[in-house]
Design a protein around this motif. Structure first.
Motif, PDB file in Angstrom:
ATOM      1  N   VAL A  55      36.941  80.330  45.802  1.00  0.00           N
ATOM      2  CA  VAL A  55      38.054  80.959  44.330  1.00  0.00           C
ATOM      3  C   VAL A  55      37.929  82.386  44.432  1.00  0.00           C
ATOM      4  CG1 VAL A  55      36.198  78.661  43.767  1.00  0.00           C
ATOM      5  CG2 VAL A  55      35.505  80.898  43.271  1.00  0.00           C
ATOM      6  N   ARG A  56      37.569  83.501  45.395  1.00  0.00           N
ATOM      7  CA  ARG A  56      38.003  84.735  45.679  1.00  0.00           C
ATOM      8  C   ARG A  56      39.069  85.117  44.794  1.00  0.00           C
ATOM      9  NH1 ARG A  56      37.813  86.932  51.489  1.00  0.00           N
ATOM     10  NH2 ARG A  56      38.228  84.572  52.307  1.00  0.00           N
ATOM     11  N   TRP A  57      39.913  83.968  45.850  1.00  0.00           N
ATOM     12  CA  TRP A  57      41.803  83.849  45.536  1.00  0.00           C
ATOM     13  C   TRP A  57      42.779  84.104  43.837  1.00  0.00           C
ATOM     14  CZ3 TRP A  57      42.527  86.488  50.175  1.00  0.00           C
ATOM     15  CH2 TRP A  57      42.401  85.837  51.004  1.00  0.00           C
ATOM     16  N   GLY A  58      41.731  83.919  43.238  1.00  0.00           N
ATOM     17  CA  GLY A  58      41.988  83.224  42.087  1.00  0.00           C
ATOM     18  C   GLY A  58      42.367  85.048  41.278  1.00  0.00           C
ATOM     19  N   ILE A 143      36.073  85.469  33.747  1.00  0.00           N
ATOM     20  CA  ILE A 143      37.551  84.870  33.961  1.00  0.00           C
ATOM     21  C   ILE A 143      37.574  84.104  35.760  1.00  0.00           C
ATOM     22  CG2 ILE A 143      40.039  84.481  35.261  1.00  0.00           C
ATOM     23  CD1 ILE A 143      40.413  87.482  33.225  1.00  0.00           C
ATOM     24  N   GLN A 144      36.480  85.370  36.562  1.00  0.00           N
ATOM     25  CA  GLN A 144      35.954  84.378  37.843  1.00  0.00           C
ATOM     26  C   GLN A 144      34.655  82.937  37.887  1.00  0.00           C
ATOM     27  OE1 GLN A 144      35.541  87.972  39.999  1.00  0.00           O
ATOM     28  NE2 GLN A 144      36.095  86.653  41.689  1.00  0.00           N
ATOM     29  N   ALA A 145      33.725  83.454  36.572  1.00  0.00           N
ATOM     30  CA  ALA A 145      33.046  82.156  36.594  1.00  0.00           C
ATOM     31  C   ALA A 145      33.652  80.815  36.300  1.00  0.00           C
ATOM     32  CB  ALA A 145      32.117  82.947  35.256  1.00  0.00           C
ATOM     33  N   GLY A 146      34.605  80.695  35.297  1.00  0.00           N
ATOM     34  CA  GLY A 146      35.047  79.361  35.153  1.00  0.00           C
ATOM     35  C   GLY A 146      36.695  79.581  36.701  1.00  0.00           C
ATOM     36  N   TYR A 147      36.715  80.154  37.369  1.00  0.00           N
ATOM     37  CA  TYR A 147      37.006  79.946  38.718  1.00  0.00           C
ATOM     38  C   TYR A 147      36.546  78.543  39.680  1.00  0.00           C
ATOM     39  CZ  TYR A 147      41.146  83.078  38.011  1.00  0.00           C
ATOM     40  OH  TYR A 147      42.028  83.948  37.483  1.00  0.00           O
TER      41      TYR A 147
END
Ligand SMILES: Cc1cc2nc3c(=O)[nH]c(=O)nc-3n(C[C@H](O)[C@H](O)[C@H](O)COP(=O)(O)O)c2cc1C
Length: 213
Positions: A55-58, A143-147
């Motif tokens: 998910v770090r690629w989001g 936003i990253q939490a959603g990913y």
């Protein structure tokens, strides 16, 4: 500008418009539930790291990637976290195989020369703008939490996000030295049964949640 949505009301958007199969759409969204009950099966650090690696690629603004994870695993650490959760969420932290405190790193700007080399000068500019930094950190970490929640599901895990907590208390307990700001606690594990006693609630339709101009 018009806010008239009636043109959209009769439209039907088929799921065949997806680029992934129904099994993936079900796993990530349609069948996935917010889990409160987990089996005793362990969730390894390697599993959590693999989800993060995905998910770090989001996308985040300027590729700042301010989400940080505190992995709460030991009985002692769970007790420390549970003490800052709202009553209804406390036992869930104590019972989950592992809990993640999702936090926003207000010091994210120090990584800008690596993560956004074309904007390297911004690192120095943001050093003197703590409020702007915190706002950027919170927005992009959320936003990253959603990913991350979707990434956990992609790994076959279930997530139970909880915002009912004393965030300042958690920050004092765990983040006094590093400037992280807690946003959300997510219990993670393998779902037991349906994972929840709540019936699936309705969702707003596209026509209710969108406007076209
Ligand atoms: C940001 C956020 C905060 C939440 N906070 C809580 C919470 O404090 N306690 C709780 O029991 N559930 C909490 N939830 C769970 C939501 O109520 C749940 O995801 C939502 O009702 C959808 O449920 P479903 O995925 O089973 O359909 C939270 C979820 C999110 C995404």
């Amino acid at each position: 500008m018009t806010t008239d949505t009636t043109v959209l009301d009769g439209l039907d958007f088929p799921t065949s418009g997806l680029a992934v199969g129904d099994d993936v759409a079900d796993l990530l969204f349609r069948e996935a539930r917010t889990a409160a009950a987990f089996t005793p099966d362990e969730v390894s650090d390697e599993q959590i790291a693999a989800v993060y690696d995905l998910v770090r690629w989001g996308p985040t603004a300027l590729n700042t990637i301010p989400l940080r994870l505190l992995v709460v695993r030991t009985p002692e650490a769970r007790q420390r976290l549970a003490a800052h959760m709202n009553e209804g969420n406390r036992d869930r932290v104590l019972a989950a195989p592992v809990s993640l405190v999702l936090a926003a790193d207000t010091g994210f700007h120090t990584h800008i020369p690596t993560l956004a080399p074309h904007m390297a000068a911004l690192a120095d500019a943001l050093e003197g703008q703590p409020e702007q930094r915190e706002s950027m950190a919170r927005t992009n970490a959320l936003i990253q939490a959603g990913y991350l929640i979707v990434g956990l599901r992609a790994a076959g895990l279930a997530a139970g996000p909880m915002g009912g907590m004393d965030a300042d208390g958690i920050d004092r307990e765990f983040f006094a030295d590093n400037g992280w700001k807690s946003l959300l606690v997510v219990n993670v594990g393998h779902v037991e049964g349906a994972g929840t006693h709540h019936p699936r609630a309705e969702r707003l339709a596209y026509t209710q949640a969108s406007l076209t101009v």
